[in-house]
Design an enzyme around this catalytic site. Sequence first.
Site, mmCIF file in Angstrom:
data_model
loop_
_atom_site.group_PDB
_atom_site.id
_atom_site.type_symbol
_atom_site.label_atom_id
_atom_site.label_comp_id
_atom_site.label_asym_id
_atom_site.label_seq_id
_atom_site.Cartn_x
_atom_site.Cartn_y
_atom_site.Cartn_z
ATOM 1 N N CYS A 116 -0.034 3.940 2.633
ATOM 2 C CA CYS A 116 0.391 3.507 3.967
ATOM 3 C C CYS A 116 1.809 3.977 4.267
ATOM 4 O O CYS A 116 2.151 4.290 5.416
ATOM 5 C CB CYS A 116 0.332 1.983 4.089
ATOM 6 N N CYS A 149 0.836 -1.202 0.000
ATOM 7 C CA CYS A 149 0.000 0.000 0.000
ATOM 8 C C CYS A 149 0.875 1.259 0.000
ATOM 9 O O CYS A 149 1.570 1.531 0.988
ATOM 10 C CB CYS A 149 -0.917 -0.031 1.227
#
Length: 308
Positions: free
Chosen positions: A78, A75
């Site tokens: 993230c 991700c």
Amino acid sequence: MSGAVDLSALKERAAAPPPPAPAPAPSGDGAVAPADPGGTGLASVIDVTEATFEAEVLVRSQQVPVVVDLWATWCEPCKQLSPLLEKLAHEAGGTWVLAKVDVDANPRIAQAFGVQSVPTVVAIAGGQPLADFQGAQPEPQLRQWLAAVQQATAGKLSGPPAGDGNEDEPEPEDPRFVAAEAALDEGDLSAAEAEFQKILDEEPANAEAQGAIRQVRFLARVQSADPGAVAAADAAPNDIDAQLQAADVELYSQAPDAAFARLIGVVARSAGDDKTRVRTRLLELFELFDPAEPVVMTARRKLAAALY
């Protein structure tokens, strides 16, 4: 994350030794996350797994808010959000804790939170979800969100333990709990309940005593239940006492879905004091489980729908 309480094993609780204290959660590189610089005795940032979720998130959130960062290695957002959350957690000095969860390695936690995308961030206080958001956020918005979480929980949690430099030393055994466990060893549920109640009279917010007395009371109640309670309740759907007893038997028999569905059905078709009584019992049964268990979270949603 622990599963639902094994209610069928509660009767053996007295003979079982107390569970060991959970090991410190490792950080991402395998090292134990350092204690916070503020000396509260809590690490500011911890990596959490399914095995440590209850101790590191649900139990810890009785002391301070726990902000759960649900992320994944693939991700990209993230990679922006997580370092920023870590920075803010260290700045906070243990007044709140950042719990990092790799959703790929811990799918049950992601399922329990109903994660649709990552990053997802959830604030937990007192064992219950308080606020959440998805996606990367700029620092000013994060600070504002965290300030709102802390304001909402101010004075409602027990607070971080005071750091005295001896955090590595085991805490002495509480003689009050020793007395309660001794009563359980002898199979004396009434005495055990009385000992736990003494603790709660002194410390109404003692989470360990609260959980123990709920289990003891449930066990005492279900041991006196009629083995044919389920059939009797099915034959008398308007008998509130029969429905409550049948739900206890179903839960003790490891059928929480059936127990919860039975009582939610009674709530939906009853009114007044009966409705309140059944709802109260249902909430008590929820407390025998990890709040993040999917069966409990689903039942809570269905109960809300039945009430409104």
